[in-house]
Write an enzyme that holds these catalytic residues in place. Sequence first.
Site, short mmCIF file in Angstrom:
data_model
loop_
_atom_site.label_atom_id
_atom_site.label_comp_id
_atom_site.label_asym_id
_atom_site.label_seq_id
_atom_site.Cartn_x
_atom_site.Cartn_y
_atom_site.Cartn_z
CD GLU A 120 7.61 -25.13 -45.64
OE1 GLU A 120 7.75 -23.91 -46.23
OE2 GLU A 120 6.81 -25.38 -44.63
CE LYS A 152 3.93 -25.21 -46.34
NZ LYS A 152 4.11 -26.66 -45.91
NE ARG A 165 2.89 -19.41 -38.10
CZ ARG A 165 2.85 -19.92 -39.17
NH1 ARG A 165 2.69 -21.07 -39.36
NH2 ARG A 165 2.79 -19.01 -40.26
CD GLN A 195 4.73 -19.10 -43.73
OE1 GLN A 195 4.87 -20.02 -42.74
NE2 GLN A 195 3.82 -19.27 -44.74
#
Length: 737
Positions: A219, A32, A602, A249
Amino acid sequence: MDFAAELNSEQLLAVTHGEGPQLVLAGAGSGKTRVITFRIAWLVHERGVDPSRIVAVTFTNKAAGEMRERVEKLLGLYPLPTFVGTFHRFALTLLRRYGDRVGLARDFSILDTADQKALIKQAIADEGMSEKAFTPQAVLGAVSAAKNRLIDHIRYAAEAKTFFEKRVAQVFHRYQTLAKEASGLDFDDMIALSVRLLEREADVAERVRFRAQYLLVDEYQDTNIAQLALIRLLSGPDGNLTAVGDEDQGIYRWRGAELENILNFEASFPTAVVRKLERNYRSTQTILDASGALVAHNQGRRGKRLWTDSGAGAPVELYRASDEEDEARAIVSTLKGLKPRFPLAQMAILVRTNAQTRAIEDELLRQEVPYTLVGGVRFYERAEIKDLIAYLRVLRNPRDTLSLSRIINQPPRGIGKSTLDRLREVATQLGQPVWDVLYHDELGSLSAKSAQALRSFRDLILGFQERSRVLLLPELLEQLIKATGFLDLFDPHDPEQQARLENIQELVSAAGTFLEARASRYDREEDLLTAFLDHVSLMTDLDNLSGTRGVAVMTLHAAKGLEFDAVMIAGCEDGLLPHFNAQGGRDDLEEERRLLYVGMTRARHRLYLSTCQRRRIAGYYQDQMESPFLAEIPSELVEERRSPALFETYRARHVQSFFSDRPSSVSAAPSSPPRPASPPSRPTPELRKGSHVRHPTLGRGVVLEIDGSGDSAKITVFFDTQGKKRLVAKFANLELL
């Protein structure tokens, strides 16, 4: 620059988007930030856009710094865009220039968290309220939540319905008055006043929009209502907005983030194009499939399926431990086994709460594995833990002046700095330690009030010295915590302070664990208090093993945006993950599921999950149920291992909350190896729908629903000041009114 060679087909479409708004749903590890930075480069290099007409905003200074560095490299000799930074930095820049239009002085100051708390406390006092009834953190949280929804104190007062809201309205008004008198502005005000400025001042709005011809927002799932309003004012419904985010997320709802902003993007920007980045460059396909299957259970998502061409990889490993000590040993053993393949710095242990790190840190130190506690303080170095350890040190040796000075007014008991300084002067004059001055009551030169406060402290220490000779260590700690009012220092409704309460519980558990370990080689002559303090000192002395090259230990929230070769997620149990407090309904549960999803994604190559059959909480073992999320991960992707200790552990018959009132008992010194005693059970009141109840920390409420029966029943209660909460009957600790 050959953009087609640098980007995959999905990224290229987002980067080369023409005019109008677009939403880029960027899955974990899909690039992103690359899309945002390359879009800026494409606009400048290929479209000839003046960099001074580009604005890019994100949420953290770290993210903004990384974005700025990447953009600078991509633009080469071109100047940087007008702005690359955080929302608050953008708002501050705007208000420094035009703040007088909304009544701000040119030299207004920024109120940090400490300033806000001080003003809230003053406002509470000015309105004649008690901080115990209206805790500063709870009031400040309500005020912040209102500002994030663009509700000022006037509207808040008009819409207040409950008693709590009406009282908050009074404090809200007074807080704003005090802030204005101090020429101060908090972070929430920055966004709200920027929105007001652009709404009211057409000429300013026109100038700012000119500079933000191309707006990029990172975000996007973390934006709140006020930030959405600011974005719309900058870009308009059909402006050149590129919003990049991932609804899967979204883990900051408790901070005011509105997931609806990304789920209903087209409602705010009707002409928007929606694109997805589904190719992952981080994890194996097995990790992607496991985490994807988990988050697919959420209703609040737009949906995507991540894929990679890096291969299936190893299965996800699930370790079923007997308790947290067994879990920690297995985790550290696994880390050491992976060391030949992965550097320690590329491995991470993730937990839901800070308190969970205690057992893990102890084991890492015991096996001499270097580690770094990311975004936090090592367990035995946390302020509340050091305070309680200082109490124990003073019980063992009251002439320990350093420890005595730390606790003499902690919690506050009216012994201020001037009193302590005078006490030290007296001790120096008499040539005695401070404790001897207290013990022999050489306090004649102090004021009557100060002398009495010191005598009360002395008597507290003397009383607990006697108790330390007959009480088991966990019980000694519990009674000390209650007698000092230590828990009153923290607001259980504030997530940060709740974590500190959990740390205190964990210290009691650590004392119980130490006691059990000592039982196998019990020595009647051994001073267990001294042995425990030596144990803690050893752990602290070994802290020099920690370093930036070691294993990363952190919470799941702190892990967002990071990646590691191997990831261990500890404590996959109901009550931890999902967290016990996250029982307000579907939205709370889905955020907890997203939190686990963030942790799982992760991992690059290896992912390990662990769950305990029982866990020591506040010194007593509690039977644990595994997280319901584990059942949502396809079994064919998981390889299970069971601890041999599962067949050897005993289970405590009854479990009680640390915060419930248990009768204290002073017993004779044990003649056999000491074991933590099971606390007495507390009868559950006969509750029914409509029952009026009281909770020790949540206050008064009404039972809305009871799901199930017995200790495992789920009780939904609407509390006067805290709203709807879902509690487990066994731990609800409700008093029937």
